[in-house]
Design a protein around this motif. Structure first.
Motif, PDB file in Angstrom:
ATOM      1  N   VAL A  69      58.952  47.865  46.918  1.00 36.81           N
ATOM      2  CA  VAL A  69      57.760  48.302  46.190  1.00 36.81           C
ATOM      3  C   VAL A  69      57.349  47.268  45.149  1.00 36.81           C
ATOM      4  N   MET A  70      58.313  46.699  44.430  1.00 39.28           N
ATOM      5  CA  MET A  70      58.002  45.746  43.375  1.00 39.28           C
ATOM      6  C   MET A  70      57.550  44.391  43.926  1.00 39.28           C
ATOM      7  N   VAL A  71      58.105  43.989  45.056  1.00 37.12           N
ATOM      8  CA  VAL A  71      57.786  42.669  45.596  1.00 37.12           C
ATOM      9  C   VAL A  71      56.514  42.689  46.443  1.00 37.12           C
ATOM     10  N   SER A  72      56.145  43.841  46.968  1.00 37.20           N
ATOM     11  CA  SER A  72      54.998  43.924  47.874  1.00 37.20           C
ATOM     12  C   SER A  72      53.700  43.359  47.293  1.00 37.20           C
ATOM     13  N   PRO A  73      53.403  43.522  45.982  1.00 40.02           N
ATOM     14  CA  PRO A  73      52.165  42.913  45.475  1.00 40.02           C
ATOM     15  C   PRO A  73      52.134  41.398  45.610  1.00 40.02           C
ATOM     16  N   LEU A  74      53.305  40.743  45.602  1.00 38.75           N
ATOM     17  CA  LEU A  74      53.331  39.294  45.770  1.00 38.75           C
ATOM     18  C   LEU A  74      52.894  38.873  47.168  1.00 38.75           C
ATOM     19  N   LEU A  75      53.071  39.770  48.131  1.00 37.11           N
ATOM     20  CA  LEU A  75      52.698  39.471  49.513  1.00 37.11           C
ATOM     21  C   LEU A  75      51.274  39.900  49.845  1.00 37.11           C
ATOM     22  N   THR A  76      50.610  40.518  48.869  1.00 33.27           N
ATOM     23  CA  THR A  76      49.243  40.995  49.070  1.00 33.27           C
ATOM     24  C   THR A  76      48.253  39.967  48.537  1.00 33.27           C
ATOM     25  N   PRO A  77      47.241  39.615  49.309  1.00 32.25           N
ATOM     26  CA  PRO A  77      46.238  38.656  48.815  1.00 32.25           C
ATOM     27  C   PRO A  77      45.603  39.124  47.506  1.00 32.25           C
ATOM     28  N   GLY A  78      45.325  38.177  46.633  1.00 32.60           N
ATOM     29  CA  GLY A  78      44.727  38.515  45.348  1.00 32.60           C
ATOM     30  C   GLY A  78      43.386  39.197  45.480  1.00 32.60           C
ATOM     31  N   VAL A  79      42.645  38.866  46.529  1.00 37.00           N
ATOM     32  CA  VAL A  79      41.350  39.510  46.768  1.00 37.00           C
ATOM     33  C   VAL A  79      41.530  41.013  46.970  1.00 37.00           C
ATOM     34  N   ILE A  80      42.544  41.378  47.750  1.00 37.57           N
ATOM     35  CA  ILE A  80      42.807  42.803  48.011  1.00 37.57           C
ATOM     36  C   ILE A  80      43.216  43.510  46.725  1.00 37.57           C
ATOM     37  N   ILE A  81      44.056  42.878  45.923  1.00 31.38           N
ATOM     38  CA  ILE A  81      44.489  43.491  44.666  1.00 31.38           C
ATOM     39  C   ILE A  81      43.305  43.702  43.740  1.00 31.38           C
ATOM     40  N   GLY A  82      42.435  42.691  43.658  1.00 27.70           N
ATOM     41  CA  GLY A  82      41.277  42.819  42.781  1.00 27.70           C
ATOM     42  C   GLY A  82      40.344  43.936  43.210  1.00 27.70           C
ATOM     43  N   ILE A  83      40.023  43.995  44.493  1.00 33.62           N
ATOM     44  CA  ILE A  83      39.105  45.029  44.984  1.00 33.62           C
ATOM     45  C   ILE A  83      39.716  46.415  44.841  1.00 33.62           C
ATOM     46  N   SER A  84      40.982  46.571  45.229  1.00 35.50           N
ATOM     47  CA  SER A  84      41.616  47.890  45.160  1.00 35.50           C
ATOM     48  C   SER A  84      41.745  48.372  43.716  1.00 35.50           C
ATOM     49  N   THR A  85      42.055  47.464  42.785  1.00 34.76           N
ATOM     50  CA  THR A  85      42.136  47.844  41.375  1.00 34.76           C
ATOM     51  C   THR A  85      40.781  48.315  40.861  1.00 34.76           C
ATOM     52  N   LEU A  86      39.745  47.580  41.200  1.00 40.07           N
ATOM     53  CA  LEU A  86      38.409  47.955  40.751  1.00 40.07           C
ATOM     54  C   LEU A  86      37.993  49.312  41.310  1.00 40.07           C
ATOM     55  N   VAL A  87      38.242  49.539  42.600  1.00 39.36           N
ATOM     56  CA  VAL A  87      37.845  50.808  43.222  1.00 39.36           C
ATOM     57  C   VAL A  87      38.625  51.973  42.623  1.00 39.36           C
ATOM     58  N   PHE A  88      39.945  51.793  42.434  1.00 42.16           N
ATOM     59  CA  PHE A  88      40.771  52.883  41.910  1.00 42.16           C
ATOM     60  C   PHE A  88      40.346  53.275  40.493  1.00 42.16           C
ATOM     61  N   TRP A  89      40.275  52.287  39.596  1.00 40.10           N
ATOM     62  CA  TRP A  89      39.969  52.589  38.191  1.00 40.10           C
ATOM     63  C   TRP A  89      38.529  53.069  38.025  1.00 40.10           C
ATOM     64  N   ASP A  90      37.631  52.605  38.862  1.00 36.73           N
ATOM     65  CA  ASP A  90      36.229  53.005  38.719  1.00 36.73           C
ATOM     66  C   ASP A  90      36.007  54.416  39.240  1.00 36.73           C
ATOM     67  N   ARG A  91      36.568  54.733  40.406  1.00 34.96           N
ATOM     68  CA  ARG A  91      36.294  56.035  41.026  1.00 34.96           C
ATOM     69  C   ARG A  91      37.115  57.163  40.408  1.00 34.96           C
ATOM     70  N   TRP A  92      38.378  56.889  40.073  1.00 35.82           N
ATOM     71  CA  TRP A  92      39.253  57.957  39.615  1.00 35.82           C
ATOM     72  C   TRP A  92      39.305  58.079  38.093  1.00 35.82           C
ATOM     73  N   LEU A  93      39.136  56.981  37.370  1.00 40.10           N
ATOM     74  CA  LEU A  93      39.258  57.020  35.909  1.00 40.10           C
ATOM     75  C   LEU A  93      37.993  56.555  35.204  1.00 40.10           C
ATOM     76  N   ASP A  94      36.962  56.222  35.979  1.00 40.26           N
ATOM     77  CA  ASP A  94      35.667  55.820  35.429  1.00 40.26           C
ATOM     78  C   ASP A  94      35.806  54.646  34.451  1.00 40.26           C
ATOM     79  N   VAL A  95      36.623  53.679  34.808  1.00 43.06           N
ATOM     80  CA  VAL A  95      36.815  52.478  33.994  1.00 43.06           C
ATOM     81  C   VAL A  95      36.152  51.314  34.705  1.00 43.06           C
ATOM     82  N   ARG A  96      35.208  50.683  34.037  1.00 43.41           N
ATOM     83  CA  ARG A  96      34.495  49.562  34.636  1.00 43.41           C
ATOM     84  C   ARG A  96      35.270  48.259  34.423  1.00 43.41           C
ATOM     85  N   GLY A  97      34.774  47.215  35.063  1.00 42.29           N
ATOM     86  CA  GLY A  97      35.411  45.918  34.928  1.00 42.29           C
ATOM     87  C   GLY A  97      35.351  45.390  33.507  1.00 42.29           C
TER      88      GLY A  97
END
Length: 243
Positions: free
Chosen positions: A86-114
């Motif tokens: 679980v801890m190492v998996s983000p290192l194997l994930t492209p930064g583009v995916i991390i950026g998009i998924s973070t933005l979608v999660f925080w925006d839709r569920w917690l209403d936090v913008r960039g």
């Protein structure tokens, strides 16, 4: 030595009168690009944003990495394997995916913008893994009998951690903090999706590449290289004096 050649060329381009960062053709010696650097208000705002984000990443990612390393050190069997994955998996994930998924999660569920906060969260999600790996490597050489002896002598678990474990882990924690700072400072792929209206140094440089890059960026790079060398020399002098 050959690995330092691009840095040398970059440094030489700082003093060329050419409007573009190049050493060929050499049009003459100048230091005007340092003055142009200090007049670029947008660049300094971007640099300040990068420093703020990097400091926030250190404050978030390093404690998470240390806690994960300690938990990983105490677990055994499948639970340890699962936590490590679980801890190492983000290192194997492209930064583009991390950026998009973070933005979608925080925006839709917690209403936090960039913005700066979301940039810190996105970068910390994978930089914490670097901290965990560094601290875990240090823990491999730690003798648990030291903590057990402290507990037998009447120390609490908090006291044993603060006076035995934490001082032993200090070199790894400092290395993790330094690495986290650098990883955040140079990050682009993740930052570009979560920065909102804030511009970091890497995003600013990328935008200047499209609109017209000048040797003022080389001047900033040369200053950063000089500060890095001075810091390394100062650290080595302090270490030898202590030894």
């Amino acid at each position: 030595m050959i690995l330092s050649l691009p840095l040398a060329v970059m440094a030489a381009a700082t003093f060329n009168t050419s409007r573009f960062p190049t050493v060929t053709p050499w049009l003459g010696f100048t230091v005007d690009w340092f003055a142009a650097l200090f007049r670029d208000a947008q660049l300094w705002r971007a640099l300040w944003t990068s420093l703020v984000v990097a400091a926030g990443v250190v404050a978030v990612a390093v404690p998470i990495g240390v806690a994960a390393a300690l938990l990983l050190w105490r677990l055994h069997g499948r639970a340890r394997t699962l936590l490590y994955a679980v801890m190492v998996s983000p290192l194997l994930t492209p930064g583009v995916i991390i950026g998009i998924s973070t933005l979608v999660f925080w925006d839709r569920w917690l209403d936090v913008r960039g913005g700066i906060f979301l940039t810190v969260m996105a970068q910390s999600s994978f930089i914490a893994a670097y901290a965990m790996l560094l601290v875990s490597a240090r823990l491999q050489r730690f003798d648990p009998a030291l903590e057990e002896a402290a507990l037998d002598l009447g120390a609490s678990h908090v006291q044993a951690f603060r006076r035995i474990t934490l001082p032993y882990l200090r070199p790894a924690v400092l290395s993790a903090a330094f690495l986290a700072f650098l990883q955040s400072f140079e990050n682009y792929n993740t930052t570009i999706f979560v920065r909102g209206l804030d511009t970091t140094l890497t995003v600013y440089i990328a935008s200047k590449v499209r609109t017209g890059l000048t040797p003022a960026i080389n001047a900033l790079s040369l200053i950063l290289i000089g500060l890095t060398i001075l810091g390394a020399v100062g650290y080595e002098i302090a270490r030898r004096r202590k030894a």
